[in-house]
Scaffold this motif. Structure first.
Motif, PDB file in Angstrom:
ATOM      1  N   ASN A 129       1.039  -1.331  -0.037  1.00  0.00           N
ATOM      2  CA  ASN A 129       0.014  -0.084   0.002  1.00  0.00           C
ATOM      3  C   ASN A 129       0.855   1.312   0.017  1.00  0.00           C
ATOM      4  O   ASN A 129       0.509   2.206  -0.587  1.00  0.00           O
ATOM      5  N   VAL A 130       1.935   1.222   0.804  1.00  0.00           N
ATOM      6  CA  VAL A 130       2.874   2.398   0.739  1.00  0.00           C
ATOM      7  C   VAL A 130       3.672   2.663  -0.553  1.00  0.00           C
ATOM      8  O   VAL A 130       3.588   3.646  -1.265  1.00  0.00           O
ATOM      9  N   TRP A 131       4.194   1.312  -1.004  1.00  0.00           N
ATOM     10  CA  TRP A 131       4.681   1.242  -2.721  1.00  0.00           C
ATOM     11  C   TRP A 131       3.636   2.148  -3.433  1.00  0.00           C
ATOM     12  O   TRP A 131       4.037   2.905  -4.300  1.00  0.00           O
TER      13      TRP A 131
ATOM     14  N   THR B 201       3.897   5.365  -6.156  1.00  0.00           N
ATOM     15  CA  THR B 201       4.224   5.023  -7.395  1.00  0.00           C
ATOM     16  C   THR B 201       2.757   5.221  -8.535  1.00  0.00           C
ATOM     17  O   THR B 201       3.051   5.007  -9.774  1.00  0.00           O
ATOM     18  N   ASP B 202       1.619   5.281  -7.797  1.00  0.00           N
ATOM     19  CA  ASP B 202       0.389   5.472  -8.719  1.00  0.00           C
ATOM     20  C   ASP B 202      -0.211   6.701  -8.521  1.00  0.00           C
ATOM     21  O   ASP B 202      -0.712   7.234  -7.576  1.00  0.00           O
ATOM     22  N   SER B 203      -0.169   7.464  -9.779  1.00  0.00           N
ATOM     23  CA  SER B 203      -0.474   8.899  -9.618  1.00  0.00           C
ATOM     24  C   SER B 203      -2.092   8.953  -9.110  1.00  0.00           C
ATOM     25  O   SER B 203      -2.523   9.982  -8.563  1.00  0.00           O
TER      26      SER B 203
ATOM     27  N   LYS C 206      -0.858  15.262 -14.875  1.00  0.00           N
ATOM     28  CA  LYS C 206      -1.310  15.475 -16.396  1.00  0.00           C
ATOM     29  C   LYS C 206      -0.755  14.240 -17.150  1.00  0.00           C
ATOM     30  O   LYS C 206      -1.513  13.692 -17.780  1.00  0.00           O
ATOM     31  N   SER C 207       0.239  13.545 -16.790  1.00  0.00           N
ATOM     32  CA  SER C 207       0.496  12.309 -17.097  1.00  0.00           C
ATOM     33  C   SER C 207       1.513  11.480 -16.326  1.00  0.00           C
ATOM     34  O   SER C 207       2.148  12.140 -15.539  1.00  0.00           O
ATOM     35  N   GLN C 208       1.730  10.057 -16.263  1.00  0.00           N
ATOM     36  CA  GLN C 208       2.599   9.304 -15.670  1.00  0.00           C
ATOM     37  C   GLN C 208       2.865   7.934 -16.199  1.00  0.00           C
ATOM     38  O   GLN C 208       1.913   7.254 -16.563  1.00  0.00           O
ATOM     39  N   GLU C 209       4.101   7.910 -16.484  1.00  0.00           N
ATOM     40  CA  GLU C 209       4.584   6.664 -17.204  1.00  0.00           C
ATOM     41  C   GLU C 209       5.688   6.153 -15.958  1.00  0.00           C
ATOM     42  O   GLU C 209       6.801   6.572 -16.049  1.00  0.00           O
ATOM     43  N   PHE C 210       4.969   5.393 -15.160  1.00  0.00           N
ATOM     44  CA  PHE C 210       6.050   4.634 -13.930  1.00  0.00           C
ATOM     45  C   PHE C 210       6.597   3.347 -14.592  1.00  0.00           C
ATOM     46  O   PHE C 210       6.418   2.346 -14.641  1.00  0.00           O
TER      47      PHE C 210
ATOM     48  N   PRO D  98      10.802  -2.886  -8.197  1.00  0.00           N
ATOM     49  CA  PRO D  98       9.632  -3.084  -7.766  1.00  0.00           C
ATOM     50  C   PRO D  98       9.561  -3.637  -6.165  1.00  0.00           C
ATOM     51  O   PRO D  98      10.297  -4.505  -5.791  1.00  0.00           O
ATOM     52  N   GLN D  99       8.664  -2.717  -5.559  1.00  0.00           N
ATOM     53  CA  GLN D  99       8.508  -2.980  -4.008  1.00  0.00           C
ATOM     54  C   GLN D  99       9.368  -2.310  -3.253  1.00  0.00           C
ATOM     55  O   GLN D  99       9.376  -2.436  -1.915  1.00  0.00           O
ATOM     56  N   ASN D 100      10.894  -1.977  -3.730  1.00  0.00           N
ATOM     57  CA  ASN D 100      11.932  -1.753  -2.896  1.00  0.00           C
ATOM     58  C   ASN D 100      12.224  -0.410  -3.108  1.00  0.00           C
ATOM     59  O   ASN D 100      12.615   0.178  -1.933  1.00  0.00           O
ATOM     60  N   SER D 101      12.503   0.077  -4.454  1.00  0.00           N
ATOM     61  CA  SER D 101      13.038   1.469  -4.383  1.00  0.00           C
ATOM     62  C   SER D 101      12.806   2.079  -5.653  1.00  0.00           C
ATOM     63  O   SER D 101      12.444   1.231  -6.915  1.00  0.00           O
ATOM     64  N   PHE D 102      12.690   3.177  -6.114  1.00  0.00           N
ATOM     65  CA  PHE D 102      13.020   3.886  -7.175  1.00  0.00           C
ATOM     66  C   PHE D 102      13.591   5.238  -7.001  1.00  0.00           C
ATOM     67  O   PHE D 102      13.745   5.758  -6.144  1.00  0.00           O
ATOM     68  N   SER D 103      14.344   5.704  -8.213  1.00  0.00           N
ATOM     69  CA  SER D 103      15.244   6.897  -8.176  1.00  0.00           C
ATOM     70  C   SER D 103      14.648   7.784  -9.437  1.00  0.00           C
ATOM     71  O   SER D 103      14.166   7.247 -10.496  1.00  0.00           O
ATOM     72  N   GLY D 104      15.219   9.024  -9.349  1.00  0.00           N
ATOM     73  CA  GLY D 104      14.926   9.726 -10.453  1.00  0.00           C
ATOM     74  C   GLY D 104      15.437  11.159 -10.304  1.00  0.00           C
ATOM     75  O   GLY D 104      15.640  11.587  -9.206  1.00  0.00           O
TER      76      GLY D 104
END
Length: 160
Positions: free
Chosen positions: A26-28, A32-34, A51-55, A84-90
């Protein structure tokens, strides 16, 4: 549970840690879901609108925060890595309504990680800036206060 909102400031980095009494997935999804991000990302009385999201790697989240008087501030998050479920960066920055970077506004590199222990999912955000002056600009703009308010709104949303 530990203090809810912890942060430390290093040379050109702000590290924020925030535990949630919620399922890891749920936290993930909330990060990650707009459709979920729009419900908590902007500190009230502001609202977030995607406006848009491409995860995906090399994808982009393009959104704006709308103030109580209709003012809009556009931003983007360009995804560089996703585990997935662990991390993302940008890269997080300001832009115009079409997603063109605003050169006179600062940007930052983010890495957000998620870990769980029993019923607690902890989010850790590392925000790195190109220099101390840029970091100070973000802090002076109320970054910490705004992010803490948003995370508190997320906590309320996760309880529902």
């Amino acid at each position: 549970m530990e203090k809810k909102f912890n942060y430390q400031i290093n040379d050109r980095e702000v590290i924020i840690t925030r535990p949630f009494e919620a399922a890891h997935t749920n936290v993930w999804e909330a990060f990650t879901d707009s459709r979920i991000l729009d419900q908590w990302w902007a500190p009230k009385p502001w609202n977030c609108h995607t406006k848009s999201q491409e995860f995906k790697v090399n994808g982009r989240w393009l959104y704006y925060m709308e103030g109580p008087n209709g003012e809009r501030h556009y931003s983007y998050f360009d995804y560089k890595s996703i585990d997935p479920q662990n991390s993302f960066s940008g890269l997080d920055g300001f832009c115009d309504e079409n997603g063109n970077s605003t050169e006179d506004q600062p940007s930052s590199e983010w890495k957000i990680t998620f870990s769980s222990d029993k019923e607690i999912c902890t989010m850790k955000a590392s925000c790195q800036y190109p220099d101390e002056e840029t970091m100070k600009t973000f802090l002076d703009m109320g970054f910490l206060e705004g992010f803490e308010t948003g995370l508190n709104q997320l906590e309320e949303l996760l309880k529902r």
